[in-house]
Design an enzyme around this catalytic site. Structure first.
Site, mmCIF file in Angstrom:
data_model
loop_
_atom_site.group_PDB
_atom_site.id
_atom_site.type_symbol
_atom_site.label_atom_id
_atom_site.label_comp_id
_atom_site.label_asym_id
_atom_site.label_seq_id
_atom_site.Cartn_x
_atom_site.Cartn_y
_atom_site.Cartn_z
ATOM 1 N N GLY A 115 0.831 -1.193 0.000
ATOM 2 C CA GLY A 115 0.000 0.000 0.000
ATOM 3 C C GLY A 115 0.868 1.247 0.000
ATOM 4 N N CYS A 116 0.281 2.375 -0.380
ATOM 5 C CA CYS A 116 1.059 3.618 -0.482
ATOM 6 C C CYS A 116 1.525 4.109 0.888
ATOM 7 C CB CYS A 116 0.252 4.683 -1.214
ATOM 8 S SG CYS A 116 -1.412 4.971 -0.575
#
Length: 310
Positions: A115-116
């Protein structure tokens, strides 16, 4: 011979970013499905099984369904959803986060794209836990702000709608129920005993991200210099992750926007005994599409940074 790649979910924000990085590459052949057949299970199954590698840009349930449609042991899968990020049967696709991870990815058939927000958090914290500087039992907090493209097409439309109220959408905090889906990923891959207190926000900027972890030196096993040294050692030689200088006047949300780079900062006040660790990245770059392309390169034995914007 070129690698045949299918992007399942190519019409979404992340899928478009990945397609832009792969289009025109001589070592990649993209498999496409006609728009009117994108949701046809038979057409998707055919494409999934014809590919050497598949990148899934889908909601979690749809990603699991796509994996179930693969009826061979040859097709390699890179999943950009959250469905498999803490699944021990999948290789976590952050090449720089742990020693030997690149070799693991080169052998992997199932890769979970990070995920970012966790990318920024783990880049800062995982090496410090591994070095013994941050105790695994230490409760941590993480403040983070993303550009609104991180919310997908619905949020993009909201922020860019004609007559949108800037005051109402300039900056907002969310995940106030404290149960964000990125938290288990952060805890698991940093090796923490407790889930970090995650405080995300979205700003009126299309792309870009800052992730910050504040620390008290009195609770650590080391100095600010030790922190810098551990991070410098962890990413020595990387063209993607780099330890930047500590000039706060240069740090903005858009620091790495439009790139697939990840910049790390250590701001310290020894007299106060306080440190602010900051990661800057593009939520659509190293936080999504860029990471997927990097993982594709690794699993297919291609040049790791090919197609990336550095």
């Amino acid at each position: 011979m070129t690698a045949k790649v299918f992007i399942d979910g190519a019409a979404g924000t992340t899928g478009i970013e990945i397609h832009e990085r792969l289009a025109g590459r001589r070592d990649i052949t993209l498999i496409a499905i006609a728009d009117d057949r994108r949701k046809d299970p038979a057409a998707r199954a055919e494409a999934l099984n014809a590919a050497d590698a598949v990148i899934l840009c889908l909601p979690d349930d749809a990603a699991r369904e796509a994996v179930s449609l693969i009826a061979n042991d040859r097709t390699r899968v890179i999943d950009a959803s959250t469905a498999h990020r803490t699944d021990p049967r999948w290789t976590y696709g952050f090449a720089e986060v742990a020693p030997g991870r690149r070799d693991e990815l080169a052998r992997a058939t199932r890769v979970s794209n990070p995920g970012c927000y966790p990318t920024g958090f783990l880049a800062l914290v995982a090496p410090l836990v591994r070095a013994g500087i941050v105790p695994p039992a230490l409760p941590l907090s993480v403040n983070a702000t993303s550009g609104y493209s991180g919310g997908g097409k619905a949020m993009i439309a909201e922020f860019e709608a004609p007559g949108a109220d800037d005051a109402a959408t300039g900056f907002r905090i969310y995940a106030l129920a404290l149960g964000h889906k990125h938290v288990p990923e952060m805890q698991a891959h940093a090796g923490l005993a407790h889930p970090p207190l995650f405080m995300p926000a979205v700003a009126r900027s299309y792309r870009g991200m800052l992730v910050e972890v504040p620390l008290h030196l009195s609770l650590l096993n080391g100095t600010a210099g030790d922190i810098r040294a551990a991070l410098a050692d962890a990413y020595a030689g990387s063209r993607i992750v780099r330890l930047a200088g500590a000039d706060p006047t240069l740090l903005t949300l858009e620091q790495c926007a439009g790139t697939d780079r990840l910049d790390l900062f250590v701001f310290a006040n020894e007299a106060l005994g306080q440190v602010r660790l900051v990661a800057a990245l593009d939520n659509l770059g190293k936080g999504a599409g860029g990471a997927a392309v990097q993982n594709l390169n690794l699993v297919m034995g291609l040049e790791e940074t090919e197609g990336l914007r550095l």
